[in-house]
Scaffold this active site. Sequence first.
Site, PDB file in Angstrom:
ATOM      1  N   THR A 125       0.816  -1.217   0.000  1.00  0.00           N
ATOM      2  CA  THR A 125       0.000   0.000   0.000  1.00  0.00           C
ATOM      3  C   THR A 125       0.850   1.267   0.000  1.00  0.00           C
ATOM      4  OG1 THR A 125      -0.121  -0.108   2.417  1.00  0.00           O
ATOM      5  CG2 THR A 125      -1.921  -1.125   1.172  1.00  0.00           C
ATOM      6  N   GLY A 141       2.245   4.469  -1.019  1.00  0.00           N
ATOM      7  CA  GLY A 141       1.878   5.503  -1.979  1.00  0.00           C
ATOM      8  C   GLY A 141       0.414   5.590  -2.327  1.00  0.00           C
TER       9      GLY A 141
END
Length: 274
Positions: A207, A209
């Site tokens: 996850t 960014g």
Amino acid sequence: MNQVACALTIAGTDPSGGAGIHADLKTFQELQSYGMSVITSVVAQNTTGVQAIHHIPLEMIEQQLDSVISDMPIHAFKTGMIANIDMMKIIAKRISNLNAPYVMDPVMVATSGDVLIEENARDFLRESLLPMTTVVTPNIPEAEFLVEEKINTVDDMKNAAKIIVHDLGAGAALLKGGHLQGDAIDFLYDGSTFYPFSAERIATKNTHGTGCTYSAAITAYLSQGDSLLEAVEKAKHFVTLAIKHSFSLGAGNGPTNHWGVRKESSSQYEQTNY
């Protein structure tokens, strides 16, 4: 000749390519907005965390902003990592006359848990930059800071959104529910109505960014003339597929896949050249 949609990001870097201006520019490109960037901080980071941060000299931030604003059309813009008050003051002054939607991703802590903003700058962000926004896109920990209350339920999310809009002055608030249990439901509050955006929770640690990518997608769609509601709906679809098709790269939280939307047929949002 039709004018191309242009989107600007003002944020820090990520040499591993998953977050910051790197994620923003990838997202702009995928969604066919011409991407521009002003770098606030050079961050040595990867999927495991942040190793070092070097802030760009203030006059250089100012010069970057002046170079872009004086020469290029800006149809929408976003801010991400702005580490201190002096940076915020310069940015606030330069963006105050831009006649374009402003998306704030109130970046404070990286996915890895590393702090990206000085503590005293958080109050300035809340009191001076937040009222300039078209929409602010906090996750639950960021929203808890903004409203100074714990958020444990969907009702807490909605109450926080009301505070952010009515008391703190944001144009709208998109509260992201990824930190709660169950489906990943977000709420957009425009000052009068709540709009829910729900997606099935995807079981992945990749996850890195996601917040940057989500807010950049909203910015891209706004630059193309979509309404805020349309932009958020499309951006939710984009980031969900980016997470679904994320990469197991690196030793930590891998990055989202900015061309994940190409991997599935979706005529509602499909770009013409895919």
